[in-house]
Design an enzyme around this catalytic site. Structure first.
Site, PDB file in Angstrom:
ATOM      1  N   LYS A  56       0.825  -1.209   0.000  1.00 43.36           N
ATOM      2  CA  LYS A  56       0.000   0.000   0.000  1.00 43.36           C
ATOM      3  C   LYS A  56       0.860   1.260   0.000  1.00 43.36           C
ATOM      4  O   LYS A  56       0.555   2.254  -0.671  1.00 43.36           O
ATOM      5  CB  LYS A  56      -0.946  -0.007   1.211  1.00 43.36           C
ATOM      6  CG  LYS A  56      -2.091  -0.999   1.078  1.00 43.36           C
ATOM      7  CD  LYS A  56      -3.034  -0.608  -0.069  1.00 43.36           C
ATOM      8  CE  LYS A  56      -4.225  -1.523  -0.180  1.00 43.36           C
ATOM      9  NZ  LYS A  56      -5.110  -1.128  -1.297  1.00 43.36           N
ATOM     10  N   HIS A  68     -11.659  -9.836   9.387  1.00 36.24           N
ATOM     11  CA  HIS A  68     -11.254  -8.881  10.417  1.00 36.24           C
ATOM     12  C   HIS A  68     -12.057  -9.148  11.680  1.00 36.24           C
ATOM     13  O   HIS A  68     -12.980  -9.964  11.695  1.00 36.24           O
ATOM     14  CB  HIS A  68     -11.506  -7.445   9.919  1.00 36.24           C
ATOM     15  CG  HIS A  68     -10.562  -7.010   8.855  1.00 36.24           C
ATOM     16  ND1 HIS A  68     -10.873  -7.065   7.512  1.00 36.24           N
ATOM     17  CD2 HIS A  68      -9.282  -6.553   8.912  1.00 36.24           C
ATOM     18  CE1 HIS A  68      -9.846  -6.634   6.800  1.00 36.24           C
ATOM     19  NE2 HIS A  68      -8.870  -6.312   7.625  1.00 36.24           N
TER      20      HIS A  68
HETATM   21  O1  GFB Z   1      -9.226  -6.860  12.599  1.00 38.05           O
HETATM   22  P1  GFB Z   1      -7.940  -7.607  12.797  1.00 38.05           P
HETATM   23  O2  GFB Z   1      -7.861  -8.991  12.238  1.00 38.05           O
HETATM   24  O3  GFB Z   1      -6.739  -6.798  12.128  1.00 38.05           O
HETATM   25  O4  GFB Z   1      -7.576  -7.693  14.369  1.00 38.05           O
HETATM   26  P2  GFB Z   1      -5.877  -5.519  12.584  1.00 38.05           P
HETATM   27  C1  GFB Z   1      -7.793  -6.613  15.208  1.00 38.05           C
HETATM   28  C2  GFB Z   1      -7.589  -7.081  16.644  1.00 38.05           C
HETATM   29  O5  GFB Z   1      -8.709  -7.931  16.994  1.00 38.05           O
HETATM   30  C3  GFB Z   1      -6.332  -7.950  16.878  1.00 38.05           C
HETATM   31  C4  GFB Z   1      -8.237  -9.102  17.623  1.00 38.05           C
HETATM   32  O6  GFB Z   1      -5.777  -7.591  18.120  1.00 38.05           O
HETATM   33  C5  GFB Z   1      -6.895  -9.362  16.939  1.00 38.05           C
HETATM   34  O7  GFB Z   1      -6.102 -10.247  17.726  1.00 38.05           O
HETATM   35  N1  GFB Z   1      -9.221 -10.188  17.466  1.00 38.05           N
HETATM   36  C6  GFB Z   1      -9.912 -10.731  18.482  1.00 38.05           C
HETATM   37  C7  GFB Z   1      -9.554 -10.811  16.328  1.00 38.05           C
HETATM   38  N2  GFB Z   1     -10.682 -11.747  18.032  1.00 38.05           N
HETATM   39  C8  GFB Z   1     -10.477 -11.821  16.690  1.00 38.05           C
HETATM   40  C9  GFB Z   1     -11.004 -12.676  15.673  1.00 38.05           C
HETATM   41  O8  GFB Z   1     -11.789 -13.604  15.930  1.00 38.05           O
HETATM   42  N3  GFB Z   1     -10.591 -12.443  14.405  1.00 38.05           N
HETATM   43  C10 GFB Z   1      -9.711 -11.435  14.095  1.00 38.05           C
HETATM   44  N4  GFB Z   1      -9.361 -11.243  12.812  1.00 38.05           N
HETATM   45  N5  GFB Z   1      -9.157 -10.604  15.042  1.00 38.05           N
HETATM   46  C11 GFB Z   1      -5.736  -5.162  10.006  1.00 38.05           C
HETATM   47  C12 GFB Z   1      -4.777  -5.589   8.936  1.00 38.05           C
HETATM   48  O9  GFB Z   1      -5.043  -5.287  11.257  1.00 38.05           O
HETATM   49  O10 GFB Z   1      -6.122  -3.809   9.883  1.00 38.05           O
HETATM   50  C13 GFB Z   1      -5.399  -5.336   7.581  1.00 38.05           C
HETATM   51  O11 GFB Z   1      -4.477  -6.970   9.106  1.00 38.05           O
HETATM   52  C14 GFB Z   1      -5.894  -3.915   7.480  1.00 38.05           C
HETATM   53  O12 GFB Z   1      -4.449  -5.579   6.602  1.00 38.05           O
HETATM   54  C15 GFB Z   1      -6.786  -3.568   8.636  1.00 38.05           C
HETATM   55  O13 GFB Z   1      -4.811  -3.055   7.468  1.00 38.05           O
HETATM   56  C16 GFB Z   1      -7.184  -2.105   8.583  1.00 38.05           C
HETATM   57  O14 GFB Z   1      -6.740  -4.367  12.853  1.00 38.05           O
HETATM   58  O15 GFB Z   1      -4.891  -5.917  13.636  1.00 38.05           O
END
Ligand code: GFB
Length: 313
Positions: A142, A181
């Site tokens: 990006k 996410h």
């Molecule tokens: O939304 P997420 O996967 O991505 O995780 P990021 C956000 C936070 O939520 C982390 C927690 O601290 C995860 O450990 N979390 C808790 C979970 N439970 C869950 C779950 O069941 N699933 C997921 N996925 N997370 C993203 C980037 O980072 O931000 C993308 O990976 C993009 O590329 C996006 O930039 C804006 O917010 O950490």
């Protein structure tokens, strides 16, 4: 200027952001919205992209096409996240520059900023420190797109803009528990726990990281605003200006879905960036404000989940 008569290509129109963009441009009176499915136009294919631009001659482009995913998907597939995003954006930016696109809006992400950037994060924090390892590949791709858009502006005078959205959610979100996410994941987990009568849901990490959430329809509205009111290659943060802890988010989801079980925190899963609240004062000074609050947004996201994803009861 009457932008609504322009031919506007929305790349990635079937995704959560792209479909919100088509809805917003349609309600905004745009009458020449160009879209192509992946079968019709492979954005990874440089020659095919150039042929499309030469024939269709879009005047505006919104690049909502990307390989996206949550923390687990980013951490597991850095090659694909880097290569696919870099290839798609390079093909689109080069063809837009070579075939006379008047304005191009590139979409970055809040993960482009350093892991420990001062909060709220200003646009000038870019490249001032190490990135968060879990999504470094996506972030570097990006950042490359942002810089290429800025090089085209400086070297060839192109009006290529870059917006940096915070964490997004809304209709058309990805609810696959391995690649999604956090917000869609918590909606699905909580729904399935309530339906199955489970006593608890597992939340990844410590629950202490903070995240800012913007509804996809608000992002689309901000993109339309920038297309019509902004000409600078300097990046612009797009967010709602407030964040919650992951624990608070889980509690909001449980409340919205009337689930009374326990939250169990799986610390074997990564927390990622401790906080990434965007400073959105640049965009608000330009005259834009978000409209969809988190509680309202969670309710409408859950409704979409029930209508499109949840197993029939
Ligand atoms: O939304 P997420 O996967 O991505 O995780 P990021 C956000 C936070 O939520 C982390 C927690 O601290 C995860 O450990 N979390 C808790 C979970 N439970 C869950 C779950 O069941 N699933 C997921 N996925 N997370 C993203 C980037 O980072 O931000 C993308 O990976 C993009 O590329 C996006 O930039 C804006 O917010 O950490």
């Amino acid at each position: 200027m009457d932008w609504t008569n322009k031919r506007v290509f929305v790349a990635g129109h079937r995704g959560m952001v792209g479909s919100a963009m088509v809805r917003r441009l349609t309600t905004g009176g745009y009458t020449h919205i160009l879209t192509r499915t992946r079968a019709e136009l492979d954005l990874m294919d440089r020659a095919a992209v150039r042929e499309f631009f030469e024939c269709a001659r879009p005047q505006l482009v919104v690049d909502a096409a990307a390989r996206v995913g949550g923390i687990a998907a980013n951490h597991s597939f850095p090659v694909e996240f880097f290569l696919q995003n870099a290839t798609i954006q390079n093909n689109l930016l080069e063809a837009a520059a070579d075939f006379g696109v008047e304005k191009f809006l590139f979409l970055g992400s809040s993960c482009i900023y350093p892991k420990l950037a001062p909060q709220p994060i200003r646009e000038d924090a870019l490249l001032t420190g190490p990135l968060e390892p879990t999504n470094e590949a996506y972030a570097l791709a990006k950042i490359g797109g942002i810089r290429l858009a800025q090089y085209y502006a400086r070297q060839y005078g192109r009006t290529f803009l870059s917006a940096m959205p915070t964490n997004l959610y809304g209709p058309g979100d990805n609810y696959d528990l391995q690649s999604s996410h956090v917000l869609p994941a918590l909606i699905r987990k909580t729904h399935e726990a309530r339906v199955a009568g489970l006593p608890e849901i597992v939340v990844w990490g410590s629950g202490t990281p903070r995240r800012e959430f913007l509804h996809a329809d608000d992002l689309a509205d901000a993109c339309a605003f920038l297309l019509e009111h902004y000409d600078s290659p300097e990046i612009v943060n797009v967010g709602c200006g407030e964040d919650v802890t992951i624990r608070e988010l889980a509690e909001h989801v449980c409340e919205a879905l009337d689930y009374r079980g326990e939250l169990v925190f799986d610390r074997s899963k990564p927390d990622g960036t401790p906080r990434k609240l965007l400073d959105v004062s640049k965009l608000t000074r330009l005259g834009w404000q978000p409209r969809i609050g988190l509680r309202e947004g969670i309710a409408t996201a859950y409704q979409w989940f029930c209508e499109h994803v949840a197993e029939a009861p």
